[in-house]
Design a protein around this motif. Structure first.
Motif, mmCIF file in Angstrom:
data_model
loop_
_atom_site.group_PDB
_atom_site.id
_atom_site.type_symbol
_atom_site.label_atom_id
_atom_site.label_comp_id
_atom_site.label_asym_id
_atom_site.label_seq_id
_atom_site.Cartn_x
_atom_site.Cartn_y
_atom_site.Cartn_z
ATOM 1 N N SER A 33 -44.548 26.365 -24.080
ATOM 2 C CA SER A 33 -45.130 25.026 -24.195
ATOM 3 C C SER A 33 -44.739 24.422 -25.533
ATOM 4 C CB SER A 33 -46.652 25.064 -24.028
ATOM 5 O OG SER A 33 -47.237 25.881 -25.002
ATOM 6 N N LEU A 34 -44.747 23.132 -25.565
ATOM 7 C CA LEU A 34 -44.440 22.405 -26.787
ATOM 8 C C LEU A 34 -45.610 22.566 -27.744
ATOM 9 C CD1 LEU A 34 -42.143 20.685 -27.856
ATOM 10 C CD2 LEU A 34 -43.143 18.723 -26.714
ATOM 11 N N HIS A 35 -45.329 22.948 -28.963
ATOM 12 C CA HIS A 35 -46.374 23.133 -29.971
ATOM 13 C C HIS A 35 -46.428 21.956 -30.938
ATOM 14 C CE1 HIS A 35 -48.998 24.928 -32.927
ATOM 15 N NE2 HIS A 35 -48.068 24.760 -33.843
ATOM 16 N N CYS A 36 -45.254 21.520 -31.430
ATOM 17 C CA CYS A 36 -45.242 20.478 -32.452
ATOM 18 C C CYS A 36 -43.918 19.734 -32.449
ATOM 19 C CB CYS A 36 -45.462 21.107 -33.830
ATOM 20 S SG CYS A 36 -45.446 19.934 -35.203
ATOM 21 N N ILE A 37 -44.014 18.444 -32.673
ATOM 22 C CA ILE A 37 -42.863 17.611 -33.007
ATOM 23 C C ILE A 37 -43.076 17.197 -34.451
ATOM 24 C CG2 ILE A 37 -41.694 15.401 -32.629
ATOM 25 C CD1 ILE A 37 -41.215 17.390 -30.357
ATOM 26 N N LYS A 38 -42.143 17.594 -35.304
ATOM 27 C CA LYS A 38 -42.174 17.161 -36.700
ATOM 28 C C LYS A 38 -40.956 16.274 -36.900
ATOM 29 C CE LYS A 38 -43.186 20.009 -40.080
ATOM 30 N NZ LYS A 38 -43.089 21.041 -41.156
ATOM 31 N N LEU A 39 -41.186 15.060 -37.360
ATOM 32 C CA LEU A 39 -40.107 14.093 -37.490
ATOM 33 C C LEU A 39 -40.083 13.544 -38.909
ATOM 34 C CD1 LEU A 39 -37.866 12.504 -36.032
ATOM 35 C CD2 LEU A 39 -39.619 10.808 -35.412
ATOM 36 N N TYR A 40 -38.984 13.829 -39.614
ATOM 37 C CA TYR A 40 -38.784 13.309 -40.960
ATOM 38 C C TYR A 40 -38.055 11.976 -40.868
ATOM 39 C CZ TYR A 40 -40.118 17.530 -43.515
ATOM 40 O OH TYR A 40 -40.815 18.575 -44.065
ATOM 41 N N GLU A 41 -38.673 10.947 -41.426
ATOM 42 C CA GLU A 41 -38.024 9.636 -41.535
ATOM 43 C C GLU A 41 -37.184 9.596 -42.811
ATOM 44 O OE1 GLU A 41 -39.965 5.600 -40.582
ATOM 45 O OE2 GLU A 41 -40.108 5.779 -42.763
ATOM 46 N N THR A 42 -37.714 10.167 -43.872
ATOM 47 C CA THR A 42 -37.015 10.335 -45.144
ATOM 48 C C THR A 42 -37.351 11.740 -45.635
ATOM 49 O OG1 THR A 42 -38.790 9.674 -46.662
ATOM 50 C CG2 THR A 42 -37.475 7.882 -45.665
ATOM 51 N N PRO A 43 -36.691 12.227 -46.681
ATOM 52 C CA PRO A 43 -37.048 13.558 -47.187
ATOM 53 C C PRO A 43 -38.504 13.668 -47.664
ATOM 54 C CG PRO A 43 -34.915 12.901 -48.024
ATOM 55 C CD PRO A 43 -35.491 11.692 -47.326
ATOM 56 N N ARG A 44 -39.146 12.520 -47.923
ATOM 57 C CA ARG A 44 -40.520 12.560 -48.427
ATOM 58 C C ARG A 44 -41.556 12.022 -47.450
ATOM 59 N NH1 ARG A 44 -38.057 10.044 -53.327
ATOM 60 N NH2 ARG A 44 -39.049 8.202 -52.490
ATOM 61 N N ILE A 45 -41.131 11.571 -46.284
ATOM 62 C CA ILE A 45 -42.080 11.026 -45.300
ATOM 63 C C ILE A 45 -41.805 11.677 -43.938
ATOM 64 C CG2 ILE A 45 -42.861 8.977 -44.058
ATOM 65 C CD1 ILE A 45 -41.904 7.310 -46.460
ATOM 66 N N PHE A 46 -42.848 12.318 -43.390
ATOM 67 C CA PHE A 46 -42.683 12.906 -42.071
ATOM 68 C C PHE A 46 -44.001 12.847 -41.321
ATOM 69 C CE2 PHE A 46 -43.853 16.502 -44.750
ATOM 70 C CZ PHE A 46 -44.758 17.214 -43.985
ATOM 71 N N VAL A 47 -43.882 12.986 -40.008
ATOM 72 C CA VAL A 47 -45.019 12.972 -39.095
ATOM 73 C C VAL A 47 -45.016 14.277 -38.319
ATOM 74 C CG1 VAL A 47 -45.902 11.880 -36.990
ATOM 75 C CG2 VAL A 47 -45.038 10.455 -38.838
ATOM 76 N N GLU A 48 -46.193 14.833 -38.061
ATOM 77 C CA GLU A 48 -46.325 15.978 -37.180
ATOM 78 C C GLU A 48 -47.237 15.572 -36.021
ATOM 79 O OE1 GLU A 48 -46.290 19.995 -39.679
ATOM 80 O OE2 GLU A 48 -47.816 18.581 -40.385
ATOM 81 N N TYR A 49 -46.806 15.912 -34.819
ATOM 82 C CA TYR A 49 -47.599 15.598 -33.627
ATOM 83 C C TYR A 49 -47.756 16.873 -32.803
ATOM 84 C CZ TYR A 49 -49.064 13.403 -29.265
ATOM 85 O OH TYR A 49 -49.764 13.046 -28.129
ATOM 86 N N TYR A 50 -49.009 17.175 -32.436
ATOM 87 C CA TYR A 50 -49.330 18.393 -31.696
ATOM 88 C C TYR A 50 -49.847 18.109 -30.287
ATOM 89 C CZ TYR A 50 -48.898 20.646 -36.220
ATOM 90 O OH TYR A 50 -48.408 21.127 -37.410
ATOM 91 N N GLY A 51 -49.556 16.958 -29.768
ATOM 92 C CA GLY A 51 -50.009 16.612 -28.426
ATOM 93 C C GLY A 51 -51.397 16.003 -28.457
ATOM 94 N N ASP A 52 -51.852 15.578 -27.311
ATOM 95 C CA ASP A 52 -53.156 14.909 -27.213
ATOM 96 C C ASP A 52 -54.316 15.860 -27.343
ATOM 97 O OD1 ASP A 52 -51.681 12.811 -24.807
ATOM 98 O OD2 ASP A 52 -52.043 12.357 -26.903
#
Length: 136
Positions: free
Chosen positions: A117-136
């Motif tokens: 199963s998908l655990h996490c999407i981590k998305l870096y927009e810049t080296p200092r800004i990122f988002v982590e999403y763990y589903g609903d």
């Protein structure tokens, strides 16, 4: 439980702009990100899945197969694209990194096999800004 992460990269342009607001309000809230001529990022995408390793292979999931799924359902649709104009799954929503991470989850989740199963999407927009999403 074992967690496996695949890291990918893509480039994309976008604009943060709420059409319900005035140009001035958009510039106040979004600053340079509201540039009418767009702007781009070199995104780093971390896709983490979880599960138990297969006793026959020792693998949680074949990483080559995971890479192919990410390429087909995410990268081919995002890389060198305008998120606001070219990406079907971003239509009708603000193209923030937060919304993009959630949309990437929605693109990948249905295509993973039942044993992981998908655990996490981590998305870096810049080296200092990122988002982590763990589903609903």
């Amino acid at each position: 439980m074992v967690y496996l992460t695949r890291v990918e990269h893509f480039n994309a342009a976008h604009k943060l702009y709420n059409p319900k607001w005035s140009k001035e309000q958009n510039e106040t809230v979004f600053g340079k990100c509201a540039n009418e001529h767009w702007h781009g990022h070199n995104y780093e995408l971390f896709v983490t899945i979880k599960g138990k390793p297969n006793p026959d292979t020792g693998f949680l999931f074949d990483v080559k197969q995971l890479s192919k799924l990410i390429e087909k359902y995410v990268l081919d649709k995002l890389d060198h694209k305008n998120l606001n104009l070219d990406v079907d799954f971003m239509q009708g929503q603000m193209c923030s990194t937060e919304n993009l991470a959630m949309a990437i989850w929605q693109q990948l989740q249905p295509h993973l096999p039942a044993e992981v199963s998908l655990h996490c999407i981590k998305l870096y927009e810049t080296p200092r800004i990122f988002v982590e999403y763990y589903g609903d």
